[in-house]
Write a protein that holds these residues in place. Structure first.
Motif, mmCIF file in Angstrom:
data_model
loop_
_atom_site.group_PDB
_atom_site.id
_atom_site.type_symbol
_atom_site.label_atom_id
_atom_site.label_comp_id
_atom_site.label_asym_id
_atom_site.label_seq_id
_atom_site.Cartn_x
_atom_site.Cartn_y
_atom_site.Cartn_z
ATOM 1 N N UNK A 257 0.826 -1.200 0.000
ATOM 2 C CA UNK A 257 0.000 0.000 0.000
ATOM 3 C C UNK A 257 0.859 1.248 0.000
ATOM 4 N N UNK A 258 0.277 2.338 -0.443
ATOM 5 C CA UNK A 258 0.942 3.631 -0.307
ATOM 6 C C UNK A 258 -0.030 4.592 0.360
ATOM 7 N N UNK A 259 0.508 5.518 1.128
ATOM 8 C CA UNK A 259 -0.301 6.483 1.855
ATOM 9 C C UNK A 259 0.074 7.900 1.451
ATOM 10 N N UNK A 260 -0.920 8.791 1.433
ATOM 11 C CA UNK A 260 -0.583 10.205 1.224
ATOM 12 C C UNK A 260 0.278 10.703 2.380
ATOM 13 N N UNK A 261 1.034 11.728 2.138
ATOM 14 C CA UNK A 261 1.885 12.292 3.203
ATOM 15 C C UNK A 261 1.075 13.032 4.260
ATOM 16 N N UNK A 262 -0.138 13.422 3.927
ATOM 17 C CA UNK A 262 -0.974 14.165 4.854
ATOM 18 C C UNK A 262 -2.287 13.419 5.046
ATOM 19 N N UNK A 263 -2.695 13.272 6.299
ATOM 20 C CA UNK A 263 -3.949 12.618 6.610
ATOM 21 C C UNK A 263 -4.729 13.423 7.627
ATOM 22 N N UNK A 264 -5.925 12.968 7.912
ATOM 23 C CA UNK A 264 -6.819 13.635 8.852
ATOM 24 C C UNK A 264 -7.053 12.707 10.041
ATOM 25 N N UNK A 265 -6.630 13.118 11.220
ATOM 26 C CA UNK A 265 -6.883 12.369 12.447
ATOM 27 C C UNK A 265 -8.243 12.752 13.005
ATOM 28 N N UNK A 266 -9.094 11.775 13.278
ATOM 29 C CA UNK A 266 -10.482 12.061 13.623
ATOM 30 C C UNK A 266 -10.774 12.174 15.119
ATOM 31 N N UNK A 267 -9.771 12.119 15.976
ATOM 32 C CA UNK A 267 -10.037 12.226 17.417
ATOM 33 C C UNK A 267 -10.806 13.510 17.765
#
Length: 113
Positions: free
Chosen positions: A15-25
């Motif tokens: 898999x590959x992931x974007x460098x920026x994500x959204x943490x939902x806490x």
């Protein structure tokens, strides 16, 4: 937005992931209670500006972050979701004190199976 080729790779999983994500806490009520409509607006705005990687957990608001995420982004193509395991959300298991929302109540209010 970066191209998928520039995303960090998780080699074993392929898999590959974007460098920026959204943490939902925070949308689970980490710092302050978050009404459903506000959580939905925040999550859809994040999607609209190009975020595709969202991280969540049952621990975030006793499931309310996962609930908000599912309601706001269900069925969106290209959604990348990570979560955690280990905490079972069931009606007969009370939330751990660290799972409570900012107002001191469990975030997950519907019956759990």
């Amino acid at each position: 937005m970066t191209s998928p080729a520039s995303h960090p790779r998780l080699r074993r999983a392929g898999l590959s992931l974007p460098r920026l994500g959204f943490g939902t806490a925070p949308v689970g009520g980490l710092y302050t209670p978050v009404p459903d409509e506000q959580a939905h607006t925040v999550l859809t705005t994040a999607w609209d500006v190009g975020l595709r990687y969202f991280d969540t957990a049952p621990w975030y608001g006793f499931g309310s972050a996962e609930e908000h995420l599912g309601q706001a982004l269900a069925g969106r193509p290209g959604l990348i979701l990570s979560s955690k395991v280990g905490r079972v959300l069931r009606a007969d298991i009370p939330p751990h004190p660290t799972q409570l929302t900012a107002d001191g109540t469990p975030g997950f209010t519907r019956p759990l199976g």
